[in-house]
Design an enzyme around this catalytic site. Sequence first.
Site, PDB file in Angstrom:
ATOM      1  N   HIS A   1      -7.696  -5.122  -1.125  1.00 65.03           N
ATOM      2  CA  HIS A   1      -6.504  -4.347  -0.764  1.00 65.03           C
ATOM      3  C   HIS A   1      -5.821  -5.060   0.399  1.00 65.03           C
ATOM      4  O   HIS A   1      -5.931  -4.665   1.567  1.00 65.03           O
ATOM      5  CB  HIS A   1      -6.905  -2.921  -0.391  1.00 65.03           C
TER       6      HIS A   1
ATOM      7  N   ASP B   1      -8.551  10.283  -7.327  1.00 63.63           N
ATOM      8  CA  ASP B   1      -9.091   8.924  -7.468  1.00 63.63           C
ATOM      9  C   ASP B   1      -8.673   8.052  -6.284  1.00 63.63           C
ATOM     10  O   ASP B   1      -9.483   7.290  -5.732  1.00 63.63           O
ATOM     11  CB  ASP B   1      -8.608   8.288  -8.772  1.00 63.63           C
TER      12      ASP B   1
ATOM     13  N   SER C   1       0.823  -1.196   0.000  1.00 64.20           N
ATOM     14  CA  SER C   1       0.000   0.000   0.000  1.00 64.20           C
ATOM     15  C   SER C   1       0.867   1.261   0.000  1.00 64.20           C
ATOM     16  O   SER C   1       1.631   1.483  -0.936  1.00 64.20           O
ATOM     17  CB  SER C   1      -0.969  -0.030   1.189  1.00 64.20           C
TER      18      SER C   1
END
Length: 242
Positions: free
Chosen positions: A216, A138, A56
């Site tokens: 994720h 985004d 991440s």
Amino acid sequence: MWVNTLRCPEGIEKVFPGPFACYNRLFDPGSQLDSYALIEETLHTYGPFDGAFGFSQGAALIVSYLLERRAAYPDESLPFRFLILCSPVVPLAGNAEYCHRILGCLSRDNESRIRSCQDTQISDLPERARIAMTMLTDILDASTTITQEPRRFYLDRELPDVPCALHPDLCLTRLPVATLHVRGTTDAKALWNCGFLIQSFFDSPKLRVFEHKSGHDIPRSGPEVRQMLCAMEWIIAQSELP
């Protein structure tokens, strides 16, 4: 983007002694430079390292650091032979020259467009600023459940403090590093797309992509964990070849 200490969950200190760092919430260029300094300190104190593993923000940060280091010192070798990048978010710039080229010359009207936080206003920005800000917003929208902050927290600032995305159409630096790109097929669309954009920063033929069924996250099922391990072993072996 770790610059602050964090109280760790109970029991972790028995496995890892700490200190435990946390990500920087501001995402501004100054915070990026603080994070780069921590990477440099770690390399100097504990290195050398064969490679780096990031998830991440950690994955995005190591890409940002290497891109800006490569741009500043193109003749120097990079500190890693391989990278394992899991579900990276948007890479952000710390370099003042890059940030100024993208955002620093905007008119007051265009600065107001950024501060409005509205897609209709951001779409009217000059091309370079529009590309960078669209990539940023985004990801900000896709990660609000993590950051707990709206767009305005990041965009309603003086321009030097606005996060500036490193986009492959704006940052032409490329990294000749063996890389494994890991992403979850159920991740948010913006985060999924970001993984492809980051992949564009690498020009080494020693590249592999591993997709798993989570979002994720890293793989959790036994078969996918073993498949990812095989992919990691492959990229490490490739990095050792001439």
